[in-house]
Design an enzyme around this catalytic site. Structure first.
Site, mmCIF file in Angstrom:
data_model
loop_
_atom_site.group_PDB
_atom_site.id
_atom_site.type_symbol
_atom_site.label_atom_id
_atom_site.label_comp_id
_atom_site.label_asym_id
_atom_site.label_seq_id
_atom_site.Cartn_x
_atom_site.Cartn_y
_atom_site.Cartn_z
ATOM 1 N N GLU A 82 3.950 8.488 8.708
ATOM 2 C CA GLU A 82 3.860 7.539 9.806
ATOM 3 C C GLU A 82 5.236 7.004 10.176
ATOM 4 O OE1 GLU A 82 1.467 4.167 8.585
ATOM 5 O OE2 GLU A 82 2.348 4.199 6.598
ATOM 6 N N HIS B 44 0.361 5.836 0.803
ATOM 7 C CA HIS B 44 -0.479 6.943 1.253
ATOM 8 C C HIS B 44 -0.059 8.231 0.554
ATOM 9 C CE1 HIS B 44 -1.507 4.135 4.430
ATOM 10 N NE2 HIS B 44 -0.239 4.089 4.794
ATOM 11 N N GLN C 67 0.823 -1.208 0.000
ATOM 12 C CA GLN C 67 0.000 0.000 0.000
ATOM 13 C C GLN C 67 0.852 1.251 0.000
ATOM 14 O OE1 GLN C 67 -1.201 0.661 4.586
ATOM 15 N NE2 GLN C 67 -1.915 -1.318 3.782
ATOM 16 N N HIS D 108 4.832 0.289 0.796
ATOM 17 C CA HIS D 108 5.251 -0.527 1.928
ATOM 18 C C HIS D 108 4.271 -1.658 2.198
ATOM 19 C CE1 HIS D 108 2.579 2.603 3.584
ATOM 20 N NE2 HIS D 108 2.221 1.673 4.470
ATOM 21 N N ARG E 5 -4.398 0.609 -1.772
ATOM 22 C CA ARG E 5 -3.822 -0.732 -1.863
ATOM 23 C C ARG E 5 -3.418 -1.043 -3.304
ATOM 24 N NH1 ARG E 5 -7.667 -1.953 2.287
ATOM 25 N NH2 ARG E 5 -9.283 -2.353 0.741
#
Length: 278
Positions: free
Chosen positions: A88, A73, A71, A146, A166
């Protein structure tokens, strides 16, 4: 979804954050102490509900028995309406022998090649799989492709965003988001300076664009006090942290929000994570 940036209140406060157990197909029925999964449930995440004073930051534990999806972001420069940026980091608390994290690609790769590999499943061979152990730290900037492997217990600190695209999900019947994923994915290796260990980094594990994360042994010193003048979240990994008045107590597996580090008593603390938004 992300909310407003962390704010302040006129009155000092210390509260224990409610936690939410989240079932995942890749989760575990046997959670490490001090957690216990409800009978028959595979718990993959334990969230601490973001407080209104800092609702742009989410802290959670992750427990894996299978690989998670590949996935990515988006970042602040490429989100669309209804999406949120997500930066993150991961701190590995426990890793079974052979446990790995996939972060970035072995070599530079075009969006077209990423898309083709996602469709035929070969993307998992193109990613860089990092062998991991307890104490490893990884900072993931937006756009980093990742996947979390099996056999891991992690703490994740992230921007409070549920925007995930995804690319590949090992045949699980879940929606993929190839168009948006390819629009934001970085087809490049993971920079070595974004990972490290608690031994190498000392107290400050992550000092990122949108949050920082520190690991404190015992009582915080002057540097930590200066770094946390306002709202923060506190996660005891070993020992106890409480309010100075003693009416609010957090043990291992719990999380506090406080108006400042000076509102907290670390006299019984051993290892504590402190985090705040930036």
């Amino acid at each position: 979804m992300a909310g407003a940036a962390s704010g302040s209140t006129t009155e000092p406060f210390v509260r224990k954050l409610p936690k939410r157990m989240v079932e995942k197909v890749w989760g575990r029925e046997d959670l490490p102490a001090p957690f216990t999964a409800p009978d028959g449930q595979r718990i993959g995440e334990i969230w601490f509900e973001p407080p209104p004073e800092q609702n742009d930051l989410l802290v959670k534990y992750l427990f894996t028995s299978e690989k998670l999806s590949v996935q990515v972001h988006p970042g602040e420069d490429n989100t669309l309406e209804g999406e949120d940026s997500k930066e993150e980091c991961w701190l590995v608390l426990d890793a079974e022998p052979g446990a790995q994290l996939a972060i970035g690609f072995d070599a530079e790769i075009t969006p077209e090649a990423i898309g083709a590999a996602a469709k035929d499943g070969s993307i998992k061979e193109l990613l860089t799989w990092h062998d991991v152990k307890a104490g490893d730290v990884f900072h993931l900037t937006p756009g980093t492709v990742h996947a979390i492997g099996a056999g891991l217990t992690l703490v994740e600190v992230q921007q409070n965003s549920d925007t995930t695209f995804r690319l590949y999900d090992y045949g699980r019947p879940r929606e993929l988001h190839l168009e948006r994923a390819l629009a934001v994915a970085l087809g490049e290796p993971y920079p070595a300076d974004l990972s490290g260990t608690v031994e190498e980094r000392g107290e400050t594990l992550i000092d990122a664009k949108r949050f920082r994360l520190d690991r404190v042994e015992g009582v915080p010193g002057p540097a930590m006090e200066a770094a946390y003048p306002g709202t923060l979240q506190v996660l005891p990994l070993k020992g106890v942290v409480k309010s100075k008045l003693g009416e609010v107590v957090a043990e291992e597996g719990e999380c506090l929000v406080a108006s400042g580090l000076d509102e907290l008593d670390f006299s019984r603390a051993q290892i504590t994570l402190c985090t705040r938004s930036v």
